[in-house]
Design a protein around this motif. Structure first.
Motif, PDB file in Angstrom:
ATOM      1  N   PRO A   1       1.043  -1.281  -0.074  1.00 37.55           N
ATOM      2  CA  PRO A   1       0.065  -0.126   0.023  1.00 37.55           C
ATOM      3  C   PRO A   1       0.764   1.250  -0.038  1.00 37.55           C
ATOM      4  O   PRO A   1       0.556   2.333  -0.632  1.00 37.55           O
ATOM      5  N   ALA A   2       2.015   1.170   0.657  1.00 36.09           N
ATOM      6  CA  ALA A   2       2.890   2.594   0.612  1.00 36.09           C
ATOM      7  C   ALA A   2       3.353   2.683  -0.716  1.00 36.09           C
ATOM      8  O   ALA A   2       3.487   4.022  -1.129  1.00 36.09           O
ATOM      9  N   ALA A   3       3.885   1.544  -1.284  1.00 37.18           N
ATOM     10  CA  ALA A   3       4.363   1.860  -2.633  1.00 37.18           C
ATOM     11  C   ALA A   3       3.565   2.028  -3.690  1.00 37.18           C
ATOM     12  O   ALA A   3       3.934   3.084  -4.559  1.00 37.18           O
TER      13      ALA A   3
ATOM     14  N   ASP B   1       4.058   5.805  -5.607  1.00 36.47           N
ATOM     15  CA  ASP B   1       4.579   5.489  -7.064  1.00 36.47           C
ATOM     16  C   ASP B   1       4.466   6.558  -7.905  1.00 36.47           C
ATOM     17  O   ASP B   1       3.225   7.374  -8.067  1.00 36.47           O
ATOM     18  N   PRO B   2       5.131   7.334  -8.610  1.00 33.93           N
ATOM     19  CA  PRO B   2       5.163   8.312  -9.525  1.00 33.93           C
ATOM     20  C   PRO B   2       4.070   8.182 -10.455  1.00 33.93           C
ATOM     21  O   PRO B   2       3.575   9.223 -10.784  1.00 33.93           O
ATOM     22  N   VAL B   3       4.068   6.924 -11.067  1.00 33.71           N
ATOM     23  CA  VAL B   3       3.000   6.910 -12.383  1.00 33.71           C
ATOM     24  C   VAL B   3       1.627   7.220 -11.700  1.00 33.71           C
ATOM     25  O   VAL B   3       0.680   7.518 -12.379  1.00 33.71           O
ATOM     26  N   LEU B   4       1.383   6.629 -10.571  1.00 35.13           N
ATOM     27  CA  LEU B   4       0.337   6.619  -9.880  1.00 35.13           C
ATOM     28  C   LEU B   4      -0.171   7.899  -9.041  1.00 35.13           C
ATOM     29  O   LEU B   4      -1.208   7.949  -8.207  1.00 35.13           O
ATOM     30  N   ALA B   5       0.656   8.998  -9.210  1.00 38.67           N
ATOM     31  CA  ALA B   5       0.810  10.173  -8.300  1.00 38.67           C
ATOM     32  C   ALA B   5      -0.723  10.838  -8.324  1.00 38.67           C
ATOM     33  O   ALA B   5      -0.798  11.626  -7.474  1.00 38.67           O
TER      34      ALA B   5
END
Length: 678
Positions: free
Chosen positions: A359-361, A365-369
């Motif tokens: 969940p933290a990742a 995640d930059p793509v999912l920002a």
């Protein structure tokens, strides 16, 4: 090197060489394609298939130079990637181990972007992985709606337009849903949340209809086969190419209309089930990496589906992240609702972790920002992490406490007034740090009774599901209004209609993110079935109800418009007391918090931009309220009143009725919403 080509490639040869182990899945390259898969195996083969019937055309062994660690990667030339199907075979064991155990059947690529062979809805699939092109026209950017302004509409792609009353050219498809955008906009919706659209087998349900013995479908789709592939049966032609194109078109069209798109994703279990289920891919490729197993090697069943995903294993976590990125980058989706998300918080033994990695990742995640992340913070073990799923502010939660407390209030259960007061102002007891926008508020969803059935049935009616009627939620805190099921009694119908409108009004005026289940605005019924996962036609949206329930539809639209017009209802922070929030009773500043209290009244205020709203809900006999004073220079205007007759119970923003004097009559079992205007 090369191998002799099968008859389909007569006169040519198929060339093979090392591939890229960093890019899993299959991708086209000039003159062929690359394929890479993670597998814990002694040997692995790439199998070329006829996409029409799954016939094996060639089997290409991955040689030692094609393996990096546990990743097998190969480049194949001399094959038209757009015309070929593919899969894998594995020999269990460690690399280099001697032969001796059976080779697997043809396995699906877990990262296949297209699956052929599913056919029209209801046909038994014979899945074949397909290779789809990389380069595509961009999807229109998402509308980037502030979470405070979101209104989520949960729906099923097939069920929304499959009914003959929809008049759709291709009912039950992505394209037909896109045609309903004007309806969504008039209703006041700016975000659709789609039940699972990743490829699933709707014929895998083992239950049959009582009496006829007809097979029941897996209608909802929470049993994923292809996590990267849009469901082909939801396209106008059931092919992976059409599904890919039409789902992209749907997202593009919704975005251009200012509507965001969320996907319901299932990373807690897969369609492989337990040892009795099919082996599609994960079980043969790396069972202990992808699944939770007990000390005997049997699947742990924390999901009531036969298996449980080993979410925080590095291989599985990488798969989940790649999958989410895929839906964002290829299709432009705006976020995800994670089914039974508490599984994402468990370690390899099934123990809940205080600081789970996945969940933290996902949140970082930059793509999912820019992606909206919503957790169903429960699982089938009884774990309930509502309010505690994650401390990360990116995560929001389906607030089941809101649902339960709203229902109890509207049914006048003891102690419900005080409990729902916290829900109305954004559940500060659950989200003291994250604020109201961590809460996705709902009173009905796909799972359980529809809002209309909640007012018409005191118990579940699930006999049609083939499980003896004992499946589904045992007690939904519902009430039939005096008669079980359909009724012609005017008094019963009046009580039901009022309770239905009360629920819609409360949802609209509560702080947090509201979610409406499709059809609750037109009193959609499932005839008391509260577990319609296997009911196709029963679950369809009947578009004739937009006419027969026009008053309810108008009321719902006015509720959502009232919310949109009043920023005080959408504040992202919790109130600290008067004047931001003040509680009242029949007299100003005299709330009743007794266990048997039946009146909840609140004034919500903010100075900039100036906005003041008063809400009251009465779960008892008629009463007269003396209203608190509105801000200087304003007077109260009545906008929503469920005690009035349908059709006269709501007004659009700017058209509220100015009240004379300081008293307001509140009908029995009714709710009102007022706003202060000059």
């Amino acid at each position: 090197m090369s191998v002799d080509a099968p008859p389909l490639f007569t006169g040519t040869s198929v060339g093979v060489g090392p591939g890229d182990p960093l890019v899993l899945g299959a991708r086209p390259v000039p003159g062929g394609f690359t394929a890479a898969v993670h597998a814990v195996a002694a040997r692995v083969w790439l199998v070329l298939l006829d996409p029409r019937d799954g016939r094996v055309l060639a089997e290409l062994p991955f040689r030692p130079e094609h393996r990096t660690g546990s990743v097998y990667a190969m480049t194949v030339s001399g094959v038209a990637s757009e015309r070929i199907g593919y899969g894998f075979r594995v020999l269990p064991g460690r690399p280099g181990a001697p032969d001796g155990r059976p080779v697997s059947g043809v396995l699906l690529d877990p990262r296949a972007r297209g699956l052929a062979g599913s056919g029209p809805w209801g046909s038994r699939p014979r899945y074949v992985c397909r290779i789809l092109p990389d380069r595509l026209d961009p999807v229109a950017p998402g509308p980037r709606i502030d979470p405070a302004d979101l209104v989520i509409y949960e729906t099923h792609v097939r069920g929304f337009t499959r009914h003959q009353s929809s008049g759709a050219a291709a009912p039950g498809t992505y394209a037909a849903l896109a045609d309903r955008i004007p309806y969504l906009r008039r209703l006041g919706v700016n975000c659709v949340q789609l039940l699972p659209i990743a490829e699933f087998d709707e014929t895998d349900n083992t239950y049959t209809a009582p009496g006829t013995g007809a097979p029941l479908p897996n209608y909802w789709g929470y049993n994923t086969v292809g996590f990267f592939a849009p469901k082909a049966a939801y396209a106008s032609e059931p092919t992976p190419e059409r599904a890919d194109a039409e789902f992209r078109d749907l997202v593009d069209t919704l975005h251009r209309a200012g509507i965001a798109v969320l996907l319901d994703v299932v990373f807690n279990h897969t369609a492989e089930g337990d040892h009795r289920g099919p082996t599609h891919s994960f079980r043969a490729l790396d069972e202990s990496g992808y699944y939770l197993l007990d000390r005997h090697g049997a699947p742990r069943n924390l999901t009531a589906t036969g298996n449980t995903v080993n979410a925080n294993h590095p291989v599985t976590a990488a798969f989940v992240l790649d999958c989410l990125r895929h839906w964002v980058t290829r299709y432009g989706v705006d976020g995800f609702r994670f089914d039974m998300a508490s599984i994402l918080n468990r370690d390899g033994s099934g123990t809940l972790l205080a600081q789970p990695w996945l969940p933290a990742a996902i949140a970082r995640d930059p793509v999912l920002a820019d992606s909206l992340l919503i957790a169903e913070a429960t699982d089938a073990t009884g774990t309930d992490q509502v309010g505690s799923f994650s401390a990360d502010p990116r995560w929001r939660e389906w607030n089941g406490r809101y649902r339960d407390d709203a229902r109890r209030l509207l049914l006048a259960r003891p102690g419900s007034v005080g409990r729902f007061a916290a829900r109305l102002v954004g559940s500060p007891d659950l989200y003291p740090e994250r604020g109201p926008l961590a809460s996705v508020n709902y009173i009905a969803c796909h799972d359980g009774l529809t809002l209309a059935d909640w007012t018409a049935y005191s118990r579940r009616h699930n006999a049609a599901n083939g499980e003896g009627g004992g499946d589904g939620i045992p007690d939904e805190e519902s009430e039939n209004g005096g008669e079980e099921g359909p009724s012609t009694d005017p008094g019963v119908l009046r009580r039901r209609a009022r309770k239905h409108r009360n629920a819609l009004l409360l949802l609209a005026v509560s702080r947090g993110i509201p979610m409406l289940a499709a059809g609750d605005e037109t009193a959609r019924t499932q005839h008391g079935n509260n577990n319609a996962y296997c009911q196709d036609e029963l679950s369809w949206y009947d578009w004739s109800r937009t006419r027969t329930e026009a008053d309810l539809l108008r009321f719902t639209a006015h509720c959502l418009a009232f919310r949109a017009a009043h920023p005080v209802l959408r504040r992202p922070d919790h109130p600290y007391g008067a004047p931001d929030v003040s509680w009242h009773g029949e007299e100003p500043d005299k709330p009743d918090w007794a266990v048997d209290a039946s009146l909840l009244a609140v004034l919500l205020h903010q100075p900039d931009p100036a906005d003041t709203v008063f809400v009251a809900v009465n779960t008892g006999d008629p009463r007269t309220l003396r209203l608190p004073d509105p801000p200087l220079g304003t007077r109260w205007h009545l906008h929503l009143d469920t005690g009035a007759e349908p059709g006269a119970d709501s007004r659009a923003p700017g058209e509220g009725r100015a009240l004379e004097g300081e008293r307001l009559h509140l009908a029995a079992h009714a709710a009102v919403a007022l706003a202060a205007h000059p």
